[in-house]
Scaffold this motif. Sequence first.
Motif, PDB file in Angstrom:
ATOM      1  N   ALA A  36       0.890  -0.728   0.008  1.00  0.00           N
ATOM      2  CA  ALA A  36      -0.103   0.233   0.119  1.00  0.00           C
ATOM      3  C   ALA A  36       0.753   1.328  -0.048  1.00  0.00           C
ATOM      4  CB  ALA A  36      -0.829  -0.170   1.480  1.00  0.00           C
ATOM      5  N   ALA A  37       0.265   2.144  -1.302  1.00  0.00           N
ATOM      6  CA  ALA A  37       1.370   3.018  -1.151  1.00  0.00           C
ATOM      7  C   ALA A  37       0.023   4.758  -0.460  1.00  0.00           C
ATOM      8  CB  ALA A  37       1.858   3.478  -2.874  1.00  0.00           C
ATOM      9  N   CYS A  38      -1.347   4.334  -1.371  1.00  0.00           N
ATOM     10  CA  CYS A  38      -1.879   5.833  -1.140  1.00  0.00           C
ATOM     11  C   CYS A  38      -3.385   4.312  -0.950  1.00  0.00           C
ATOM     12  CB  CYS A  38      -2.215   6.410  -2.798  1.00  0.00           C
ATOM     13  SG  CYS A  38      -0.953   7.681  -2.741  1.00  0.00           S
ATOM     14  N   ILE A  39      -3.974   5.078   0.158  1.00  0.00           N
ATOM     15  CA  ILE A  39      -5.316   4.655   0.520  1.00  0.00           C
ATOM     16  C   ILE A  39      -6.489   5.460   0.362  1.00  0.00           C
ATOM     17  CG2 ILE A  39      -7.364   2.663   1.166  1.00  0.00           C
ATOM     18  CD1 ILE A  39      -4.536   1.654   2.950  1.00  0.00           C
ATOM     19  N   ASN A  40      -7.780   5.336  -0.560  1.00  0.00           N
ATOM     20  CA  ASN A  40      -9.360   6.157   0.200  1.00  0.00           C
ATOM     21  C   ASN A  40      -9.162   6.376   0.786  1.00  0.00           C
ATOM     22  OD1 ASN A  40      -9.622   8.242  -2.395  1.00  0.00           O
ATOM     23  ND2 ASN A  40      -9.919   6.394  -3.203  1.00  0.00           N
ATOM     24  N   PRO A  41     -10.249   8.077   2.000  1.00  0.00           N
ATOM     25  CA  PRO A  41     -10.396   7.397   3.580  1.00  0.00           C
ATOM     26  C   PRO A  41     -11.842   6.289   3.313  1.00  0.00           C
ATOM     27  CG  PRO A  41     -10.378  10.021   2.277  1.00  0.00           C
ATOM     28  CD  PRO A  41      -9.604   8.760   1.673  1.00  0.00           C
ATOM     29  N   LEU A  42     -11.646   5.263   4.253  1.00  0.00           N
ATOM     30  CA  LEU A  42     -13.219   4.725   4.915  1.00  0.00           C
ATOM     31  C   LEU A  42     -13.847   4.983   4.526  1.00  0.00           C
ATOM     32  CD1 LEU A  42     -10.451   1.723   6.579  1.00  0.00           C
ATOM     33  CD2 LEU A  42     -10.465   2.335   4.006  1.00  0.00           C
ATOM     34  N   ASP A  43     -14.158   6.974   5.252  1.00  0.00           N
ATOM     35  CA  ASP A  43     -16.106   6.481   5.809  1.00  0.00           C
ATOM     36  C   ASP A  43     -16.599   7.133   3.505  1.00  0.00           C
ATOM     37  OD1 ASP A  43     -13.885   8.945   5.622  1.00  0.00           O
ATOM     38  OD2 ASP A  43     -14.923   9.628   7.379  1.00  0.00           O
ATOM     39  N   LEU A  44     -15.603   7.627   2.906  1.00  0.00           N
ATOM     40  CA  LEU A  44     -15.849   7.932   1.575  1.00  0.00           C
ATOM     41  C   LEU A  44     -17.225   7.547   1.251  1.00  0.00           C
ATOM     42  CD1 LEU A  44     -14.480   9.212  -0.697  1.00  0.00           C
ATOM     43  CD2 LEU A  44     -14.363   6.955  -1.470  1.00  0.00           C
ATOM     44  N   LYS A  45     -17.979   8.980   1.174  1.00  0.00           N
ATOM     45  CA  LYS A  45     -19.569   8.597   0.168  1.00  0.00           C
ATOM     46  C   LYS A  45     -19.239   7.926  -0.679  1.00  0.00           C
ATOM     47  CE  LYS A  45     -21.241  10.543   4.182  1.00  0.00           C
ATOM     48  NZ  LYS A  45     -19.799   9.359   5.195  1.00  0.00           N
ATOM     49  N   ASP A  46     -18.464   8.388  -1.566  1.00  0.00           N
ATOM     50  CA  ASP A  46     -18.888   7.473  -3.063  1.00  0.00           C
ATOM     51  C   ASP A  46     -17.932   7.946  -3.363  1.00  0.00           C
ATOM     52  OD1 ASP A  46     -21.971   7.472  -3.446  1.00  0.00           O
ATOM     53  OD2 ASP A  46     -22.370   9.937  -3.661  1.00  0.00           O
ATOM     54  N   TYR A  47     -17.534   7.172  -4.612  1.00  0.00           N
ATOM     55  CA  TYR A  47     -16.342   6.308  -6.016  1.00  0.00           C
ATOM     56  C   TYR A  47     -16.015   7.715  -5.791  1.00  0.00           C
ATOM     57  CZ  TYR A  47     -13.793   5.196  -9.599  1.00  0.00           C
ATOM     58  OH  TYR A  47     -12.938   4.791 -10.803  1.00  0.00           O
ATOM     59  N   ASN A  48     -14.649   8.160  -6.281  1.00  0.00           N
ATOM     60  CA  ASN A  48     -13.952   9.267  -6.482  1.00  0.00           C
ATOM     61  C   ASN A  48     -13.269   9.495  -7.943  1.00  0.00           C
ATOM     62  OD1 ASN A  48     -12.315   8.242  -5.286  1.00  0.00           O
ATOM     63  ND2 ASN A  48     -11.949  10.051  -3.628  1.00  0.00           N
ATOM     64  N   GLY A  49     -13.336   8.531  -8.676  1.00  0.00           N
ATOM     65  CA  GLY A  49     -11.677   7.833  -9.373  1.00  0.00           C
ATOM     66  C   GLY A  49     -10.206   8.098  -8.456  1.00  0.00           C
ATOM     67  N   SER A  50     -10.379   8.313  -7.616  1.00  0.00           N
ATOM     68  CA  SER A  50      -8.938   8.420  -7.511  1.00  0.00           C
ATOM     69  C   SER A  50      -8.291   7.474  -6.507  1.00  0.00           C
ATOM     70  CB  SER A  50      -8.893   9.434  -6.086  1.00  0.00           C
ATOM     71  OG  SER A  50      -7.724   9.576  -5.353  1.00  0.00           O
ATOM     72  N   ILE A  51      -6.984   7.026  -6.886  1.00  0.00           N
ATOM     73  CA  ILE A  51      -6.611   5.962  -5.617  1.00  0.00           C
ATOM     74  C   ILE A  51      -6.510   6.510  -4.162  1.00  0.00           C
ATOM     75  CG2 ILE A  51      -5.111   5.027  -8.404  1.00  0.00           C
ATOM     76  CD1 ILE A  51      -2.738   6.091  -6.594  1.00  0.00           C
ATOM     77  N   GLY A  52      -6.993   8.358  -4.507  1.00  0.00           N
ATOM     78  CA  GLY A  52      -6.290   8.123  -2.735  1.00  0.00           C
ATOM     79  C   GLY A  52      -5.466   8.685  -2.251  1.00  0.00           C
ATOM     80  N   LEU A  53      -5.169   9.333  -0.463  1.00  0.00           N
ATOM     81  CA  LEU A  53      -4.269   9.953  -0.223  1.00  0.00           C
ATOM     82  C   LEU A  53      -3.299   9.411   0.287  1.00  0.00           C
ATOM     83  CD1 LEU A  53      -7.300  11.178   2.782  1.00  0.00           C
ATOM     84  CD2 LEU A  53      -5.753  12.823   0.252  1.00  0.00           C
ATOM     85  N   PRO A  54      -1.779   9.586  -0.193  1.00  0.00           N
ATOM     86  CA  PRO A  54      -0.794   8.721   0.999  1.00  0.00           C
ATOM     87  C   PRO A  54      -0.703   8.492   1.962  1.00  0.00           C
ATOM     88  CG  PRO A  54       0.300  10.827  -0.829  1.00  0.00           C
ATOM     89  CD  PRO A  54      -1.860  11.636  -0.645  1.00  0.00           C
ATOM     90  N   ILE A  55      -0.900   7.687   2.023  1.00  0.00           N
ATOM     91  CA  ILE A  55      -0.935   6.541   3.844  1.00  0.00           C
ATOM     92  C   ILE A  55       0.690   7.466   4.564  1.00  0.00           C
ATOM     93  CG2 ILE A  55      -1.929   4.771   2.870  1.00  0.00           C
ATOM     94  CD1 ILE A  55       0.370   2.777   2.955  1.00  0.00           C
ATOM     95  N   PRO A  56       0.238   7.261   6.081  1.00  0.00           N
ATOM     96  CA  PRO A  56       0.877   7.679   7.212  1.00  0.00           C
ATOM     97  C   PRO A  56       2.203   7.050   6.989  1.00  0.00           C
ATOM     98  CG  PRO A  56      -0.893   7.415   8.364  1.00  0.00           C
ATOM     99  CD  PRO A  56      -0.904   6.879   7.033  1.00  0.00           C
ATOM    100  N   SER A  57       3.148   7.930   6.815  1.00  0.00           N
ATOM    101  CA  SER A  57       5.312   8.432   6.917  1.00  0.00           C
ATOM    102  C   SER A  57       5.187   7.622   5.444  1.00  0.00           C
ATOM    103  CB  SER A  57       5.664   6.416   7.971  1.00  0.00           C
ATOM    104  OG  SER A  57       5.647   7.067   9.189  1.00  0.00           O
ATOM    105  N   THR A  58       4.294   8.431   4.211  1.00  0.00           N
ATOM    106  CA  THR A  58       4.527   7.559   2.722  1.00  0.00           C
ATOM    107  C   THR A  58       4.186   9.045   2.786  1.00  0.00           C
ATOM    108  OG1 THR A  58       3.655   5.666   2.844  1.00  0.00           O
ATOM    109  CG2 THR A  58       3.860   6.507   0.891  1.00  0.00           C
ATOM    110  N   ASP A  59       5.209   9.194   1.957  1.00  0.00           N
ATOM    111  CA  ASP A  59       5.538  10.556   0.970  1.00  0.00           C
ATOM    112  C   ASP A  59       5.009  10.305  -1.043  1.00  0.00           C
ATOM    113  OD1 ASP A  59       6.077  12.965   1.854  1.00  0.00           O
ATOM    114  OD2 ASP A  59       8.150  12.127   2.082  1.00  0.00           O
ATOM    115  N   VAL A  60       3.810  10.901  -1.286  1.00  0.00           N
ATOM    116  CA  VAL A  60       4.329  10.506  -2.850  1.00  0.00           C
ATOM    117  C   VAL A  60       4.464  12.167  -3.829  1.00  0.00           C
ATOM    118  CG1 VAL A  60       2.399   9.619  -4.490  1.00  0.00           C
ATOM    119  CG2 VAL A  60       2.795   8.657  -2.072  1.00  0.00           C
ATOM    120  N   ALA A  61       5.032  11.931  -5.132  1.00  0.00           N
ATOM    121  CA  ALA A  61       4.938  12.723  -5.610  1.00  0.00           C
ATOM    122  C   ALA A  61       4.820  12.730  -7.099  1.00  0.00           C
ATOM    123  CB  ALA A  61       6.967  13.481  -5.640  1.00  0.00           C
TER     124      ALA A  61
END
Length: 560
Positions: free
Chosen positions: A366-391
């Motif tokens: 895992a590198a990115c995950i969407n918030p689990l309380d996401l209301k609806d599908y958003n087409g995104s792979i989510g946010l970088p998880i803790p201690s992870t940098d994405v650029a």
Amino acid sequence: MTNERPWLAHYPEGVPAQIDTSQYASVAAVVEEAFERFRQRPAFANFGKTLSYGQVDELSRQFAGYLTGVLKLTKGDRIAIMMPNVLQYPIALFGALRAGLVVVNTNPMYTARELRHQLEDAGAKAIVVLDNFAATLQQVVEETGVKHIITTGIGDLLGAKGVLINFALKHVKKMVPAYHLPQAVRFNDALSQGASHPLPKVQLGHEDIAFLQYTGGTTGVAKGAMLSHGNMIANMMQAGAWVGTNAKPGEEVVITALPLYHIFSLTANGLVFIRLGGLNWLITNPRDMPGFVKELKESNFTALTGVNTLFNGLLNTPGFAELDFSRLHLSLGGGMAVQRVVAERWKKVTGCTLVEAYGLTETSPAACINPLDLKDYNGSIGLPIPSTDVAIWSEEGQPLPQGEVGELMVRGPQVMKGYWQRPDETAKVLEPSGWLHTGDVARMDEKGYFFIVDRKKDMILVSGFNVYPNEVEDVVMQHPGVAEVAAVGVPDEHSGEVVKLFVVRKDPNLTVEELKQFCHDNLTGYKRPKIIEFRDALPKSNVGKILRRELRDEKKVAAG
């Protein structure tokens, strides 16, 4: 620094920016903590049989005793595990890790060629294999360094019922090809022999390798990503922090339909849910969709991980929509892009949002995950998880501003140590600064959400498994009737993509059927071409390189 990490402002409540991996020395330590804490709780269920955490502790302890006390394997030796999701898998897995061995997860569907490469490359000394796939091992074992073979039948841990299952699979369904491995020991015999040996005392640390997880990489030859105990602990804790209070310790039932030999299932189900004291409900053959739905009905499930094709398959199976989804609170999709139409239909049928995550074998995953309380599908792979940098980087290796499209780069404690014995390949993907090249093209929005734009290079993604055109082409070129070949991915409603071959014939009499049979004999199912088209010539660059992109684009034009 915060402004460089816009995602932190949009983290779900209670998720920390950083994780502390120092509380565990090894994956074995995490597992042993769960054994103690959840001793009486159910840990794994399969074919109507359930093992408690205490039982898995005892059985994996016996297996570790066998590996070290009888086989005399020592810390760092490699052991291959070639099994689908059956109860023996976690026992072999945890036993091997507790013995300080390096686990080489092996796809049971490998052809002899693929299996030989992996066993040789990893330098595996031992293998645990399900009877159904032992005939493949028999073909190549003499050409590898494997000294110890442990065989097992699907029903071996299921008691009296298991005897019937083994008999039916072998003699009625004919699903166990005959094999001859006289040196092999049965799994249950290994357990009884190991019972009289103590659990070995092995000092393990974050730098020690836990898994050699094989991946095609962009060159097409399968390479072993070295995933250390530190990498795995980090990812387990990152995902655990992300799940946070959404999961109740000791109460979760997660459906494990993706094979545990695949990194997504291994970490998300096999490790994250173990730490939570969850019950892994193992699905041995998820392709049997009616049977799968029947299992779901009995399981009282709370969580389900899968790839897009799995969710799509369930939605199209009679009886699925009638299931009780009242306890389902986590549906996690990864391994391949989740399609919007599937996600929307999933939400409508189950009432649970299908949350997309992103990762790679090289990031444990895992590198990115969407918030689990996401209301609806958003087409995104989510946010970088803790201690992870994405650029997002340019072709020149420069960070690009928000909104720009470039290569997705990941840095964090879950990034592999490198590829096993391949410093040249490692140098291609790992920067000295710790950044990993993912080979995916993406962009980031103002909130720190990442969106995959396309796959870099030409990788084909079939049901969440990477297919590298180079490997397919190399195999097809071995056919004497083939002059030139290009493999590309074409869209498919069932598996996302399928492999299509464009072939220039050397032998004018070569038929599609003959070539398909050749591919069938030399490639695992998901790598086999579904469509073959003969051509007089293939498009090439000025240096003579076949332009797969043009073949793909011409498909789109034709389709468009």
